[in-house]
Scaffold this active site. Structure first.
Site, PDB file in Angstrom:
ATOM      1  N   THR A  13       0.830  -1.209   0.000  1.00 28.04           N
ATOM      2  CA  THR A  13       0.000   0.000   0.000  1.00 28.04           C
ATOM      3  C   THR A  13       0.867   1.263   0.000  1.00 28.04           C
ATOM      4  O   THR A  13       0.700   2.155  -0.850  1.00 28.04           O
ATOM      5  CB  THR A  13      -0.908   0.014   1.250  1.00 28.04           C
ATOM      6  OG1 THR A  13      -1.699  -1.174   1.229  1.00 28.04           O
ATOM      7  CG2 THR A  13      -1.814   1.225   1.275  1.00 28.04           C
ATOM      8  N   ARG A  45       7.843  -8.378  -3.624  1.00 25.38           N
ATOM      9  CA  ARG A  45       7.527  -9.809  -3.694  1.00 25.38           C
ATOM     10  C   ARG A  45       6.462 -10.066  -4.750  1.00 25.38           C
ATOM     11  O   ARG A  45       6.449 -11.070  -5.409  1.00 25.38           O
ATOM     12  CB  ARG A  45       7.077 -10.323  -2.332  1.00 25.38           C
ATOM     13  CG  ARG A  45       8.247 -10.743  -1.465  1.00 25.38           C
ATOM     14  CD  ARG A  45       7.777 -11.379  -0.210  1.00 25.38           C
ATOM     15  NE  ARG A  45       6.816 -10.494   0.455  1.00 25.38           N
ATOM     16  CZ  ARG A  45       6.205 -10.767   1.591  1.00 25.38           C
ATOM     17  NH1 ARG A  45       6.423 -11.902   2.186  1.00 25.38           N
ATOM     18  NH2 ARG A  45       5.358  -9.926   2.130  1.00 25.38           N
ATOM     19  N   GLU A 127       9.329  10.565   8.925  1.00 23.52           N
ATOM     20  CA  GLU A 127       8.107  11.379   9.070  1.00 23.52           C
ATOM     21  C   GLU A 127       6.836  10.527   8.972  1.00 23.52           C
ATOM     22  O   GLU A 127       5.868  10.731   9.714  1.00 23.52           O
ATOM     23  CB  GLU A 127       8.093  12.468   7.981  1.00 23.52           C
ATOM     24  CG  GLU A 127       6.894  13.374   8.006  1.00 23.52           C
ATOM     25  CD  GLU A 127       6.798  14.207   9.283  1.00 23.52           C
ATOM     26  OE1 GLU A 127       7.608  15.111   9.454  1.00 23.52           O
ATOM     27  OE2 GLU A 127       5.901  13.921  10.112  1.00 23.52           O
ATOM     28  N   GLY A 185      -6.428  -0.583   3.394  1.00 13.45           N
ATOM     29  CA  GLY A 185      -4.978  -0.449   3.601  1.00 13.45           C
ATOM     30  C   GLY A 185      -4.628   0.375   4.826  1.00 13.45           C
ATOM     31  O   GLY A 185      -3.503   0.855   4.957  1.00 13.45           O
ATOM     32  N   GLU A 188      -2.642  -2.499  10.280  1.00 17.01           N
ATOM     33  CA  GLU A 188      -1.345  -3.172  10.297  1.00 17.01           C
ATOM     34  C   GLU A 188      -1.512  -4.620   9.838  1.00 17.01           C
ATOM     35  O   GLU A 188      -2.620  -5.170   9.876  1.00 17.01           O
ATOM     36  CB  GLU A 188      -0.785  -3.169  11.721  1.00 17.01           C
ATOM     37  CG  GLU A 188      -0.482  -1.789  12.257  1.00 17.01           C
ATOM     38  CD  GLU A 188       0.498  -1.029  11.382  1.00 17.01           C
ATOM     39  OE1 GLU A 188       1.623  -1.482  11.208  1.00 17.01           O
ATOM     40  OE2 GLU A 188       0.109   0.016  10.843  1.00 17.01           O
ATOM     41  N   ASP A 199       0.325  -0.033  18.042  1.00 21.48           N
ATOM     42  CA  ASP A 199       0.739   0.900  16.985  1.00 21.48           C
ATOM     43  C   ASP A 199       0.768   2.339  17.528  1.00 21.48           C
ATOM     44  O   ASP A 199       1.729   3.086  17.302  1.00 21.48           O
ATOM     45  CB  ASP A 199      -0.244   0.773  15.812  1.00 21.48           C
ATOM     46  CG  ASP A 199       0.047   1.749  14.689  1.00 21.48           C
ATOM     47  OD1 ASP A 199       0.999   1.494  13.932  1.00 21.48           O
ATOM     48  OD2 ASP A 199      -0.663   2.773  14.595  1.00 21.48           O
ATOM     49  N   LYS A 203       4.006   5.083  18.115  1.00 17.68           N
ATOM     50  CA  LYS A 203       4.025   6.481  17.646  1.00 17.68           C
ATOM     51  C   LYS A 203       4.205   7.456  18.806  1.00 17.68           C
ATOM     52  O   LYS A 203       4.943   8.432  18.704  1.00 17.68           O
ATOM     53  CB  LYS A 203       2.735   6.779  16.880  1.00 17.68           C
ATOM     54  CG  LYS A 203       2.619   5.957  15.589  1.00 17.68           C
ATOM     55  CD  LYS A 203       1.210   6.014  15.017  1.00 17.68           C
ATOM     56  CE  LYS A 203       1.086   5.186  13.752  1.00 17.68           C
ATOM     57  NZ  LYS A 203      -0.310   4.995  13.333  1.00 17.68           N
ATOM     58  N   GLY A 300      -3.225   5.046   5.036  1.00 17.32           N
ATOM     59  CA  GLY A 300      -3.636   4.953   3.633  1.00 17.32           C
ATOM     60  C   GLY A 300      -2.485   5.303   2.696  1.00 17.32           C
ATOM     61  O   GLY A 300      -1.500   5.937   3.110  1.00 17.32           O
TER      62      GLY A 300
HETATM   63  N1  HSE Z   1      -2.294   1.017  11.025  1.00 15.90           N
HETATM   64  C1  HSE Z   1      -1.921   2.381  11.114  1.00 15.90           C
HETATM   65  C2  HSE Z   1      -3.149   3.204  11.455  1.00 15.90           C
HETATM   66  C3  HSE Z   1      -1.321   2.817   9.810  1.00 15.90           C
HETATM   67  O1  HSE Z   1      -4.270   2.698  11.332  1.00 15.90           O
HETATM   68  O2  HSE Z   1      -3.021   4.350  11.846  1.00 15.90           O
HETATM   69  C4  HSE Z   1      -0.600   4.118   9.871  1.00 15.90           C
HETATM   70  O3  HSE Z   1       0.458   4.098  10.779  1.00 15.90           O
END
Ligand code: HSE
Length: 431
Positions: A13, A45, A127, A185, A188, A199, A203, A300
């Site tokens: 993605t 891949r 970033e 997309g 994770e 996740d 961050k 995305g």
């Molecule tokens: N899986 C993450 C989210 C993707 O939904 O924010 C972006 O880091």
């Protein structure tokens, strides 16, 4: 000026989005960067049906990209900790600059990666690792560099926010919305990273490090997901003038730094409470600037590619500049001995929901437990029981330390008049 040559590892993605933005906007990008930026090679891949690869060289072996002498910048868009780490460390060892969107890799192995890059005099840009298309790393690391930052809080997982919004607005089923987020997309590879807050914790760890100048300490971030949020709590929150959001919160206090991700009730008058769908929002408080808020798509192909390509362009401008003249990876000469507060020691307000027997004196016992511990009640509602046996009591408290609240909850649950467990949601006013 000589064109900059880029090698992309991973054409999923984000990799596909990056390839498409670099080719679609090539002329504008060259005008801004002052030189052409060319994709020389792609390691993948599988072909990506959204990408027309044209005559760009492809390979199924990332080593071909890392060892390609023509390539100046390696773009790691594979994700995970294993192959991705080999790509990043291999590229650094070969003297190449790196751009990555991999928050897990930076949050967990960032210290090692940045040390290796500094040794080699190359830069690693990230970033896209935080809040997708919002340029929050640049804002905190450079735009707010004059400030002593005291708080960073935000909705930093698009999938989780998308799920909570669809469940609230359309009454959709959790699993059904998650499936859609995967198809779009956003999610994770392992979607528990999204719904259990891992996740967002990656961050927040990165944001806190660049906000306060402390080492990356993912293992000390408290993490609680959204999978246990009950529809009745969503409804009661609305009734009380709040919204439930999955928030990352980090505050600098005299005792230490908060680092926590959990479902949070926020007054619905706050702009961040109204950030819905896949949108992310990050609030940063600085002593000079005051409150700032950054909003944009957090996941995305397009939004994430926007951040990846901006990093490539920043690197294209400084390729020939000595490392000492570039912005340092983590913004600071970092302080090592900073206390990250265990969750027991944080102070916040709380929403409590409990089921109690509907008889005289029950409420007095509950409020007595709270007052004995110095917990000040802001609001209390008792709902008429539907079955005429148990009543629901909803309480909002003022600020209290988590360990004191845990002790009060244990005492309330131990009462004969309390049925089952007490539901607790932390409340942040963000003022
Ligand atoms: N899986 C993450 C989210 C993707 O939904 O924010 C972006 O880091």
């Amino acid at each position: 000026m000589k064109p900059v040559k880029v090698g992309i590892c991973g054409l999923g993605t984000v990799g596909g989005g990056t390839f498409n933005v670099l080719t679609r906007n090539a002329k504008e990008i060259a005008r801004r960067a002052g030189r052409d930026i060319i994709v020389s090679q792609v390691a993948m891949r599988h072909p990506n049906p959204d990408v027309t690869i044209g005559d760009v060289a492809t390979t199924d072996d990332v080593q071909d990209v890392i060892n390609n002498p023509d390539i100046d910048i390696v773009v790691e868009l594979i994700g995970g900790y294993t192959v991705a780490k080999d790509v990043v460390m291999g590229a650094i060892a070969n003297g190449k600059h790196v751009v990555t969107a991999n928050k897990a890799l930076i949050a967990v192995h960032g210290e090692e990666i940045f040390a290796a890059a500094e040794e080699k005099g190359v830069s690693v840009m990230y970033e896209a690792a935080v809040a997708g298309g919002i340029p929050i790393i640049k804002a905190v690391r450079e735009g707010l560099a004059a400030n002593r930052i005291n708080c960073v809080a935000g909705i930093i997982n698009g999938t989780g926010n998308f799920i909570l919004t669809e469940m609230r607005d359309k009454g959709r089923d959790f699993a059904d919305v998650l499936k859609e987020a995967q198809e779009l997309g956003y999610a994770e590879a392992d979607p528990t990273f999204d719904v259990e807050g891992i996740d967002a914790a990656h961050k927040l760890t990165i944001l806190a490090s660049i906000a306060y100048g402390i080492p990356l300490q993912f293992e000390r971030c408290y993490t609680e997901g959204i999978s246990k949020i009950a529809p009745e709590d969503v409804a009661y929150a609305e009734e009380l003038g709040y919204r439930i959001k999955h928030l990352g919160v980090s505050r600098r206090t005299d005792a230490g730094i908060d680092l926590r991700v959990h479902p949070t009730m926020i007054p619905d008058s706050r702009p961040i409470a109204n950030v819905d769908g896949v949108m992310n929002a990050v609030m940063v408080k600085g002593d000079a600037v005051g409150d700032t808020l950054y909003v944009g798509a957090g996941a995305g192909a397009g939004p994430t590619a926007s951040a990846v390509v901006a990093d490539i362009m920043d690197l294209a401008r400084v390729l020939d500049v000595p490392a000492s003249a570039r912005v340092s990876h983590m913004a600071f000469d970092r302080i090592k001995d900073v206390n990250v507060l265990p969750i027991d020691e944080i102070r916040t307000c709380y929403y409590l929901r409990l089921q109690v027997q509907d008889k005289a004196g029950v409420l007095a016992k509950v409020t007595g437990i709270l007052s004995e511990r110095g917990i000040n009640i802001e609001a209390i509602i008792q709902k008429e029981p539907a079955d005429h046996a148990n009543a629901q009591v909803i309480l909002l408290t003022h600020l209290v330390t988590e360990k004191v609240m845990n002790d009060a909850i244990d005492a309330i649950e131990a009462l004969d008049s309390t049925e089952g467990k007490v539901t607790r949601i932390r409340v942040e006013h963000l003022d």
